[in-house]
Design a protein around this motif. Structure first.
Motif, PDB file in Angstrom:
ATOM      1  N   ASP A 106      26.204  16.014   4.669  1.00  0.00           N
ATOM      2  CA  ASP A 106      26.011  15.163   3.498  1.00  0.00           C
ATOM      3  C   ASP A 106      24.670  15.502   2.863  1.00  0.00           C
ATOM      4  OD1 ASP A 106      25.624  13.174   1.613  1.00  0.00           O
ATOM      5  OD2 ASP A 106      26.267  11.551   2.925  1.00  0.00           O
ATOM      6  N   GLU A 107      24.713  16.003   1.654  1.00  0.00           N
ATOM      7  CA  GLU A 107      23.492  16.422   0.970  1.00  0.00           C
ATOM      8  C   GLU A 107      22.627  15.247   0.526  1.00  0.00           C
ATOM      9  OE1 GLU A 107      22.394  19.605   0.604  1.00  0.00           O
ATOM     10  OE2 GLU A 107      24.086  20.152   1.870  1.00  0.00           O
ATOM     11  N   GLY A 108      23.191  14.055   0.372  1.00  0.00           N
ATOM     12  CA  GLY A 108      22.446  12.940  -0.188  1.00  0.00           C
ATOM     13  C   GLY A 108      21.746  12.048   0.817  1.00  0.00           C
ATOM     14  N   GLU A 109      22.324  11.884   1.974  1.00  0.00           N
ATOM     15  CA  GLU A 109      21.767  10.976   2.966  1.00  0.00           C
ATOM     16  C   GLU A 109      20.805  11.694   3.891  1.00  0.00           C
ATOM     17  OE1 GLU A 109      22.027   7.713   3.483  1.00  0.00           O
ATOM     18  OE2 GLU A 109      23.298   7.477   1.718  1.00  0.00           O
ATOM     19  N   PRO A 110      19.622  11.117   4.136  1.00  0.00           N
ATOM     20  CA  PRO A 110      18.711  11.746   5.101  1.00  0.00           C
ATOM     21  C   PRO A 110      19.219  11.570   6.527  1.00  0.00           C
ATOM     22  CG  PRO A 110      17.793   9.680   4.325  1.00  0.00           C
ATOM     23  CD  PRO A 110      19.054   9.915   3.536  1.00  0.00           C
ATOM     24  N   LEU A 111      18.984  12.557   7.330  1.00  0.00           N
ATOM     25  CA  LEU A 111      19.315  12.498   8.745  1.00  0.00           C
ATOM     26  C   LEU A 111      18.150  11.824   9.461  1.00  0.00           C
ATOM     27  CD1 LEU A 111      21.289  13.454  10.999  1.00  0.00           C
ATOM     28  CD2 LEU A 111      19.834  15.480  11.206  1.00  0.00           C
ATOM     29  N   TYR A 112      18.409  10.730  10.166  1.00  0.00           N
ATOM     30  CA  TYR A 112      17.328  10.027  10.861  1.00  0.00           C
ATOM     31  C   TYR A 112      17.017  10.764  12.161  1.00  0.00           C
ATOM     32  CZ  TYR A 112      14.265   6.427  12.487  1.00  0.00           C
ATOM     33  OH  TYR A 112      13.149   5.764  12.909  1.00  0.00           O
ATOM     34  N   LEU A 113      15.770  11.275  12.281  1.00  0.00           N
ATOM     35  CA  LEU A 113      15.376  12.045  13.459  1.00  0.00           C
ATOM     36  C   LEU A 113      14.929  11.170  14.616  1.00  0.00           C
ATOM     37  CD1 LEU A 113      13.399  15.051  11.948  1.00  0.00           C
ATOM     38  CD2 LEU A 113      15.793  14.944  12.668  1.00  0.00           C
ATOM     39  N   GLY A 114      14.202  10.083  14.325  1.00  0.00           N
ATOM     40  CA  GLY A 114      13.718   9.230  15.403  1.00  0.00           C
ATOM     41  C   GLY A 114      12.384   8.611  15.080  1.00  0.00           C
ATOM     42  N   ASP A 115      11.682   8.217  16.135  1.00  0.00           N
ATOM     43  CA  ASP A 115      10.439   7.466  16.005  1.00  0.00           C
ATOM     44  C   ASP A 115       9.298   8.174  16.728  1.00  0.00           C
ATOM     45  OD1 ASP A 115      12.043   5.392  14.906  1.00  0.00           O
ATOM     46  OD2 ASP A 115      12.487   4.670  16.924  1.00  0.00           O
TER      47      ASP A 115
END
Length: 186
Positions: A112-121
């Motif tokens: 998905d080009e629009g949504e950021p991929l959540y990497l973590g904290d």
């Protein structure tokens, strides 16, 4: 399309958190949420964290919008988290908590080009970072930059458990920091 990200420390957040979203650095996008669990201090600034995190994005993450959280804590919280998750009874400079998507959802997020991929904290202990910077005769900015880059590399799967991994990760950190205008951190 709906998706949900639950961060492990979201219940610990205090009202002092601020978000940086949708800023682009060098035509790429990394979203950083900077949370202060202590009184905010001069370093790091929101813009610095975003810049350092973007510079650290490598490989498949270099051209994909990603997101992460940086939480700045005191020694008590840092020690508690290090004890809980690493069984080490002291506060450390940075802890990385990679977010694990279910496999099918991660693949969909990567496509998905629009949504950021959540990497973590990343959890960063301000007092430890300040003490280390003084002991290593570095500026606070240099040390914060190094540790944000270091933590971001961990979120991408880099590690330093064995000697070969450590050498490769340190070389990458050095290259990234030099691109940011800082000296070799080692």
């Amino acid at each position: 399309k709906m998706w949900c990200v639950i961060r492990w420390f979201s219940v610990l957040c205090r009202p002092m958190s601020v978000a940086i979203t949708n800023n682009q650095i060098e035509n790429k996008m990394t979203e950083v949420e900077l949370q202060w669990a202590i009184e905010p201090q001069a370093i790091p600034t929101e813009a610095q964290c975003q810049h350092w995190a973007q510079a650290a994005m490598q490989g498949e993450y270099a051209d994909k919008p990603v997101a992460l959280t940086i939480r700045v804590v005191d020694a008590d919280e840092g020690r508690n988290l290090n004890q809980t998750y690493r069984n080490k009874d002291y506060a450390t400079n940075v802890l990385s908590f990679h977010f694990e998507y279910p496999a099918d959802l991660q693949q969909a997020m990567m496509e998905d080009e629009g949504e950021p991929l959540y990497l973590g904290d990343l959890v960063m202990c301000a007092s430890v970072i300040i003490e280390e910077a003084m002991a290593q005769e570095k500026t606070l900015e240099e040390h914060w930059a190094h540790l944000v880059v270091h933590g971001c590399l961990h979120l991408q799967g880099y590690d330093h458990i064995d000697e070969a991994e450590a050498e490769a990760m340190e070389a990458l950190e050095t290259r990234i920091l030099q691109q940011l205008g800082h000296d070799d951190p080692y």
